[in-house]
Design a protein around this motif. Structure first.
Motif, PDB file in Angstrom:
ATOM      1  N   LYS A   1      -4.217  74.243  25.097  1.00 31.91           N
ATOM      2  CA  LYS A   1      -5.580  73.689  24.964  1.00 31.91           C
ATOM      3  C   LYS A   1      -5.457  72.261  24.446  1.00 31.91           C
ATOM      4  N   LEU A   2      -6.419  71.418  24.840  1.00 30.53           N
ATOM      5  CA  LEU A   2      -6.383  70.024  24.385  1.00 30.53           C
ATOM      6  C   LEU A   2      -6.386  69.954  22.861  1.00 30.53           C
ATOM      7  N   PRO A   3      -5.486  69.176  22.290  1.00 32.40           N
ATOM      8  CA  PRO A   3      -5.383  69.140  20.833  1.00 32.40           C
ATOM      9  C   PRO A   3      -6.585  68.495  20.153  1.00 32.40           C
ATOM     10  N   GLU A   4      -6.879  68.961  18.952  1.00 34.51           N
ATOM     11  CA  GLU A   4      -7.944  68.384  18.132  1.00 34.51           C
ATOM     12  C   GLU A   4      -7.348  68.180  16.740  1.00 34.51           C
ATOM     13  N   THR A   5      -7.470  66.939  16.233  1.00 37.53           N
ATOM     14  CA  THR A   5      -6.697  66.520  15.061  1.00 37.53           C
ATOM     15  C   THR A   5      -6.880  67.416  13.836  1.00 37.53           C
ATOM     16  N   ILE A   6      -8.122  67.726  13.508  1.00 34.65           N
ATOM     17  CA  ILE A   6      -8.348  68.464  12.257  1.00 34.65           C
ATOM     18  C   ILE A   6      -7.740  69.862  12.326  1.00 34.65           C
ATOM     19  N   LEU A   7      -7.985  70.551  13.440  1.00 31.22           N
ATOM     20  CA  LEU A   7      -7.442  71.910  13.558  1.00 31.22           C
ATOM     21  C   LEU A   7      -5.912  71.880  13.545  1.00 31.22           C
ATOM     22  N   LEU A   8      -5.321  70.925  14.262  1.00 33.17           N
ATOM     23  CA  LEU A   8      -3.860  70.835  14.279  1.00 33.17           C
ATOM     24  C   LEU A   8      -3.316  70.596  12.872  1.00 33.17           C
ATOM     25  N   ASP A   9      -4.013  69.755  12.113  1.00 35.96           N
ATOM     26  CA  ASP A   9      -3.565  69.467  10.752  1.00 35.96           C
ATOM     27  C   ASP A   9      -3.632  70.722   9.870  1.00 35.96           C
ATOM     28  N   ARG A  10      -4.663  71.526  10.068  1.00 34.20           N
ATOM     29  CA  ARG A  10      -4.767  72.774   9.289  1.00 34.20           C
ATOM     30  C   ARG A  10      -3.575  73.683   9.581  1.00 34.20           C
ATOM     31  N   TYR A  11      -3.167  73.718  10.849  1.00 38.47           N
ATOM     32  CA  TYR A  11      -2.039  74.571  11.218  1.00 38.47           C
ATOM     33  C   TYR A  11      -0.733  74.027  10.645  1.00 38.47           C
ATOM     34  N   TRP A  12      -0.518  72.733  10.818  1.00 38.19           N
ATOM     35  CA  TRP A  12       0.790  72.168  10.455  1.00 38.19           C
ATOM     36  C   TRP A  12       0.923  71.855   8.974  1.00 38.19           C
ATOM     37  N   SER A  13      -0.208  71.698   8.308  1.00 32.94           N
ATOM     38  CA  SER A  13      -0.118  71.341   6.896  1.00 32.94           C
ATOM     39  C   SER A  13      -1.120  72.125   6.051  1.00 32.94           C
ATOM     40  N   PRO A  14      -0.931  73.460   5.996  1.00 30.11           N
ATOM     41  CA  PRO A  14      -1.844  74.246   5.160  1.00 30.11           C
ATOM     42  C   PRO A  14      -1.720  73.776   3.709  1.00 30.11           C
ATOM     43  N   ILE A  15      -2.819  73.863   2.967  1.00 29.46           N
ATOM     44  CA  ILE A  15      -2.799  73.416   1.571  1.00 29.46           C
ATOM     45  C   ILE A  15      -2.825  74.647   0.658  1.00 29.46           C
ATOM     46  N   PRO A  16      -1.673  74.969   0.056  1.00 27.19           N
ATOM     47  CA  PRO A  16      -1.654  76.131  -0.835  1.00 27.19           C
ATOM     48  C   PRO A  16      -2.673  75.958  -1.961  1.00 27.19           C
ATOM     49  N   GLN A  17      -3.441  76.993  -2.233  1.00 27.05           N
ATOM     50  CA  GLN A  17      -4.567  76.905  -3.178  1.00 27.05           C
ATOM     51  C   GLN A  17      -4.081  77.150  -4.607  1.00 27.05           C
ATOM     52  N   LEU A  18      -3.161  76.299  -5.051  1.00 22.16           N
ATOM     53  CA  LEU A  18      -2.508  76.516  -6.356  1.00 22.16           C
ATOM     54  C   LEU A  18      -3.496  76.383  -7.520  1.00 22.16           C
ATOM     55  N   ALA A  19      -4.335  75.357  -7.502  1.00 23.42           N
ATOM     56  CA  ALA A  19      -5.251  75.145  -8.633  1.00 23.42           C
ATOM     57  C   ALA A  19      -6.254  76.288  -8.720  1.00 23.42           C
ATOM     58  N   LEU A  20      -6.730  76.738  -7.575  1.00 30.15           N
ATOM     59  CA  LEU A  20      -7.666  77.862  -7.578  1.00 30.15           C
ATOM     60  C   LEU A  20      -6.976  79.118  -8.111  1.00 30.15           C
ATOM     61  N   GLY A  21      -5.746  79.363  -7.655  1.00 25.96           N
ATOM     62  CA  GLY A  21      -5.002  80.539  -8.134  1.00 25.96           C
ATOM     63  C   GLY A  21      -4.911  80.553  -9.655  1.00 25.96           C
ATOM     64  N   VAL A  22      -4.595  79.403 -10.234  1.00 27.87           N
ATOM     65  CA  VAL A  22      -4.499  79.314 -11.702  1.00 27.87           C
ATOM     66  C   VAL A  22      -5.868  79.588 -12.335  1.00 27.87           C
ATOM     67  N   ALA A  23      -6.923  79.018 -11.741  1.00 29.95           N
ATOM     68  CA  ALA A  23      -8.273  79.211 -12.296  1.00 29.95           C
ATOM     69  C   ALA A  23      -8.715  80.675 -12.207  1.00 29.95           C
ATOM     70  N   LEU A  24      -8.152  81.421 -11.254  1.00 31.88           N
ATOM     71  CA  LEU A  24      -8.570  82.820 -11.065  1.00 31.88           C
ATOM     72  C   LEU A  24      -7.859  83.789 -12.001  1.00 31.88           C
ATOM     73  N   ARG A  25      -6.844  83.299 -12.748  1.00 32.96           N
ATOM     74  CA  ARG A  25      -6.016  84.193 -13.570  1.00 32.96           C
ATOM     75  C   ARG A  25      -6.818  85.130 -14.472  1.00 32.96           C
ATOM     76  N   ASP A  26      -7.835  84.605 -15.124  1.00 33.95           N
ATOM     77  CA  ASP A  26      -8.581  85.459 -16.043  1.00 33.95           C
ATOM     78  C   ASP A  26      -9.895  85.937 -15.442  1.00 33.95           C
ATOM     79  N   LYS A  27     -10.043  85.782 -14.137  1.00 24.80           N
ATOM     80  CA  LYS A  27     -11.322  86.115 -13.507  1.00 24.80           C
ATOM     81  C   LYS A  27     -11.182  87.114 -12.357  1.00 24.80           C
TER      82      LYS A  27
END
Ligand code: ADP
Ligand code: MG
Length: 314
Positions: free
Chosen positions: A176-202
């Motif tokens: 399928k014709l590439p689309e920049t934002i979707l391709l970036d999500r696939y190739w460079s996922p952003i691990p949700q580290l800050a959220l994970g830490v914030a969820l520790r006591d919740k």
């Protein structure tokens, strides 16, 4: 270029191998040595990526390096852990210096984004490229986010848009014709580290969505002995996904597509407003109830039947 030069040049001297206070010995000896903070538990997870199974063999090595580390670090985020270091076991058929340079640069960029350092690994020759990354993190004793603590009455939440990884896949495969934002999500996922830490006591249970929302939430339901009800109308669909696919496909990707690396978690409702102030992308998508399994409800509250729930390797 021999094995030791290769390690020295592309890994030991790379920005990803920078030492931190938690690392007393990095690449170069028989083992790395780490100094975990007092009263923490170590969180350890391994991911293997095989050429033409998990990434296109001829894909951009910079992007392959980024993605390989991101998917591994995402497991630390899912446990509420802080990253410390990772090892890299690399099997290569040939020494392609251009490939190694770009791979090491992609790895380094993602390592810096995730505050994690390369501390060792193994380099071997084999018929195809295999990348195995083991990540090591730490979490205060007893605070790790497991899959097993969800209670009936908790909200079911996700950390952001779903289905983008699945929507990108046909583009990654050249179908399928590439689309920049979707391709970036696939190739460079952003691990949700800050959220994970914030969820520790919740959060009462948490995981990262790698194989598909329904399949992965099934793991929480099973481990926690609860039923999870997902409201189809509440699933967060990105403008990019909507611009590229019809509504039915968007829904299918959001429910069963893998590769998003968002966190899915259960949360007592009293924590929601505080959490969404800090993490506005967090979205309630359903709730935990007494019972077992996953059900998906449409806008009329009718049960949706799914052909498949997610990706399975076998
Ligand atoms: P050993 O034979 O003692 O297992 P190696 O000769 O395989 O050690 O590796 C030498 C050093 O280089 C070790 O510290 C090892 O962790 C590191 N190393 C090997 N391959 C890699 C790699 N691909 N990335 C990072 N470090 C590596
Ligand atoms: Mg040794």
């Amino acid at each position: 270029m021999g094995e030791f030069e290769l390690i020295q040049h592309y890994f030991k001297q790379a920005p990803c191998a920078v030492a931190t206070n938690a690392i007393s010995l990095g690449i170069g000896d028989d083992c790395a040595l780490l100094i975990p903070s007092p009263l923490t538990e170590l969180a350890i997870s391994t991911d293997t990526l095989i050429a033409d199974v998990h990434f296109p063999a001829l894909g951009d090595p910079f992007l392959i390096g980024q993605r390989a580390l991101a998917v591994a670090v995402s497991d630390l985020a899912a446990m509420g852990a802080k990253s410390i270091g990772f090892t890299l076991a690399l099997t290569l058929s040939t020494v392609d210096e251009l490939w190694l340079k770009a791979f090491s640069e992609g790895l380094s960029l993602k390592a810096q984004q995730c505050s994690i350092s390369l501390i060792g690994g193994d380099t071997t020759k084999g018929p195809l490229t295999i990348i195995t990354i083991t990540v090591i993190g730490e979490v205060p004793y007893g605070k790790a986010l497991r899959r097993s603590g969800a209670n009936s009455g908790d909200l079911l939440c996700v950390s952001g848009y779903l289905g983008e990884g699945a929507g990108a896949l046909p583009m990654v495969l050249g179908e399928k014709l590439p689309e920049t934002i979707l391709l970036d999500r696939y190739w460079s996922p952003i691990p949700q580290l800050a959220l994970g830490v914030a969820l520790r006591d919740k959060a009462t249970a948490c995981l990262d969505v790698s194989d598909g929302l329904v399949a992965d939430c099934g793991h929480i339901a099973k481990a926690s002995n609860v039923a999870l009800v997902i409201d189809l109308t509440k699933l967060p669909c990105s403008p990019s996904l909507l611009a590229n696919y019809n509504e039915a496909l968007c829904r299918q990707f959001m429910l069963t597509g893998g590769d998003d690396y968002q966190l899915a978690f259960t949360l007592p409702s009293k924590y929601l407003s505080e959490l969404t102030q800090q993490f506005p992308n967090v979205q309630v998508i359903g709730r935990a109830e007494q019972g077992a399994g996953i059900s998906v409800l449409d806008e009329q509250g009718q049960l949706v039947t799914l052909a498949q729930t997610g990706y399975q390797h076998f």
